[in-house]
Write a protein that holds these residues in place. Structure first.
Motif, PDB file in Angstrom:
ATOM      1  N   CYS A 247      11.992 -24.989   9.522  1.00 17.60           N
ATOM      2  CA  CYS A 247      11.770 -25.322  10.650  1.00 17.60           C
ATOM      3  C   CYS A 247      12.736 -24.633  11.549  1.00 17.60           C
TER       4      CYS A 247
ATOM      5  N   CYS B 121      12.222 -23.253  15.093  1.00 18.41           N
ATOM      6  CA  CYS B 121      11.453 -23.868  16.621  1.00 18.41           C
ATOM      7  C   CYS B 121      12.632 -24.560  16.401  1.00 18.41           C
ATOM      8  N   HIS B 122      13.608 -24.929  15.970  1.00 21.44           N
ATOM      9  CA  HIS B 122      14.528 -25.873  15.550  1.00 21.44           C
ATOM     10  C   HIS B 122      15.640 -25.251  15.392  1.00 21.44           C
TER      11      HIS B 122
ATOM     12  N   GLY C 254      18.244 -27.104  11.809  1.00 20.14           N
ATOM     13  CA  GLY C 254      17.985 -28.049  12.380  1.00 20.14           C
ATOM     14  C   GLY C 254      18.842 -28.126  14.381  1.00 20.14           C
ATOM     15  N   LYS C 255      19.429 -27.321  14.212  1.00 18.74           N
ATOM     16  CA  LYS C 255      20.834 -26.865  15.579  1.00 18.74           C
ATOM     17  C   LYS C 255      20.347 -26.144  16.337  1.00 18.74           C
ATOM     18  N   ALA C 256      18.663 -26.812  17.472  1.00 20.39           N
ATOM     19  CA  ALA C 256      18.636 -26.461  18.462  1.00 20.39           C
ATOM     20  C   ALA C 256      19.420 -25.385  19.279  1.00 20.39           C
TER      21      ALA C 256
ATOM     22  N   MET D 188      13.235 -27.660  22.363  1.00 21.47           N
ATOM     23  CA  MET D 188      12.847 -27.711  21.083  1.00 21.47           C
ATOM     24  C   MET D 188      14.357 -28.806  20.997  1.00 21.47           C
ATOM     25  N   VAL D 189      13.245 -29.670  20.390  1.00 22.57           N
ATOM     26  CA  VAL D 189      14.394 -31.018  19.368  1.00 22.57           C
ATOM     27  C   VAL D 189      15.349 -30.824  18.347  1.00 22.57           C
ATOM     28  N   ARG D 190      16.586 -30.778  19.263  1.00 27.02           N
ATOM     29  CA  ARG D 190      17.581 -31.108  18.355  1.00 27.02           C
ATOM     30  C   ARG D 190      17.268 -31.961  16.810  1.00 27.02           C
ATOM     31  N   LEU D 191      16.744 -30.998  15.803  1.00 27.08           N
ATOM     32  CA  LEU D 191      16.465 -32.478  13.955  1.00 27.08           C
ATOM     33  C   LEU D 191      17.668 -33.095  13.045  1.00 27.08           C
TER      34      LEU D 191
ATOM     35  N   ILE E 143      13.383 -39.329  11.820  1.00 25.38           N
ATOM     36  CA  ILE E 143      12.649 -37.978  12.068  1.00 25.38           C
ATOM     37  C   ILE E 143      11.424 -37.759  11.184  1.00 25.38           C
TER      38      ILE E 143
ATOM     39  N   PHE F 231      17.340 -33.299   7.540  1.00 22.56           N
ATOM     40  CA  PHE F 231      17.921 -33.213   8.783  1.00 22.56           C
ATOM     41  C   PHE F 231      18.652 -34.131   9.419  1.00 22.56           C
TER      42      PHE F 231
END
Length: 114
Positions: free
Chosen positions: A47, A50-51, A55-57, A63-66, A74, A110
């Protein structure tokens, strides 16, 4: 050169077999935990493109921060992508490539990040 202990040396240490067994069990559990952790991180790394890593965009990006989102949120969004309830450019196809267990693992991973 290392010497193999004689049977008499082992009988003088009656706790030695129990200690050896405990150490083997601990090493086996540690290896299982490490393998599971590595499997989860490898799954989450898919992931990152993109993310962001873990998950720390990047702030200000589309892009969404997950990281830090609630696990149940989620998972519900991943399932919505998967079954077509939520429209996307690519996530609807990506989520179909994962098992239910993998999606749950991703949501938990995440959700645990800050």
């Amino acid at each position: 050169m290392m010497r193999t202990p004689t049977p008499s040396a082992l009988t003088r240490r009656p706790w030695a077999p129990a200690l050896a067994l405990a150490l083997c069990a601990w090493a086996g559990q540690a290896a299982a935990v490490d393998a599971n952790s590595l499997r989860t991180r490898a799954l989450a790394a898919t992931c990152a493109q993109c993310h962001g890593t873990d998950g720390k965009a990047v702030e200000g990006e589309a892009m969404v921060r997950l990281a830090g989102l609630p696990e149940d949120y989620i998972l519900s969004q991943l399932m919505a992508f998967r079954n077509g309830q939520r429209q996307a450019t690519i996530m609807h196809q990506i989520t179909k490539g994962y098992s239910q267990e993998q999606l749950e693992t991703l949501a938990k991973y995440f959700g645990s990040k800050k």
